[in-house]
Design a protein around this motif. Sequence first.
Motif, PDB file in Angstrom:
ATOM      1  N   PRO A  67      11.847   7.389 -41.863  1.00 58.31           N
ATOM      2  CA  PRO A  67      10.925   7.064 -40.769  1.00 58.31           C
ATOM      3  C   PRO A  67      11.599   7.039 -39.399  1.00 58.31           C
ATOM      4  N   VAL A  68      12.899   6.715 -39.379  1.00 50.90           N
ATOM      5  CA  VAL A  68      13.610   6.618 -38.106  1.00 50.90           C
ATOM      6  C   VAL A  68      13.719   7.978 -37.434  1.00 50.90           C
ATOM      7  N   ILE A  69      13.936   9.022 -38.225  1.00 50.41           N
ATOM      8  CA  ILE A  69      14.111  10.353 -37.647  1.00 50.41           C
ATOM      9  C   ILE A  69      12.805  11.146 -37.634  1.00 50.41           C
ATOM     10  N   GLY A  70      11.686  10.496 -38.046  1.00 46.15           N
ATOM     11  CA  GLY A  70      10.382  11.126 -37.908  1.00 46.15           C
ATOM     12  C   GLY A  70       9.825  11.791 -39.147  1.00 46.15           C
ATOM     13  N   ILE A  71      10.385  11.511 -40.336  1.00 44.09           N
ATOM     14  CA  ILE A  71       9.865  12.078 -41.581  1.00 44.09           C
ATOM     15  C   ILE A  71       8.911  11.058 -42.197  1.00 44.09           C
ATOM     16  N   THR A  72       7.630  11.395 -42.254  1.00 45.59           N
ATOM     17  CA  THR A  72       6.633  10.429 -42.700  1.00 45.59           C
ATOM     18  C   THR A  72       5.810  10.897 -43.892  1.00 45.59           C
TER      19      THR A  72
END
Length: 244
Positions: free
Chosen positions: A188-193
């Motif tokens: 989630p921190v690097i934008g993978i959701t």
Amino acid sequence: MDAQPRAAVKTSATYASRGSSQYDLILTLMCVVIVISNIGATKGVQFSLPGGWEIVTDGGFFLFPLAYILGDVVSEVYGFKAARRAIFTGFAMALLAVASFAVIIALPGFTDAYGLEKQAALEVALGPVWQIVLASLLGFLAGQLLNSMVLVRMKERFREKALAGRLMLSTGVGEFADTLIFCAIAAPVIGITDAGGFFNYVLFGFLYKTLIEYLFVPVTALVIRVIKKREPSYVPAELEPVAA
């Protein structure tokens, strides 16, 4: 009377003392690799391979396998206690880096346009690092400890033999645990959701790191042999003849 036949028994696996310059150098390099990898991991990376396969990873992917290679060297030459100390020291340095970044971001900066831009860039680039460190702490701690335990346990059985096989098996076990835990927290921190992106992230991370370490097994084994020869306190366990 003919001499009685003599049997051979295996001595316990032996390790070098960690009070040496080689251990200090490896420990220092390991700490630097961990800190830089944590910073690089805050950036999401995506690129395409031939055939249309999209790769999703983070900016620390090319450097992090080196930490496992160094962990293998420490475990094989210096033993589990020395490897555990190296792991905990590396993460203490990573936590120190995160605390330092937090202080730097919190300090009042220049209020001109350029100063505000730099402040925003620092917050974006280094602000999420604590979450990456948490992911790395839990994943790397579990993975490296498993990696070291498997390598040391197998050395107790095989002594100096089957080094390449021991390195490969321990790497596979450690990397799987590490990658799964790290990706679950860092995604989630690097934008993978989404689930597909997460599966891609885990699969590529595990395969890439494991493959790189497998490719470097000959180099790792060579480094281990060189360090063993240079360590005066390292005496390989051999077969000792004893009376039957």
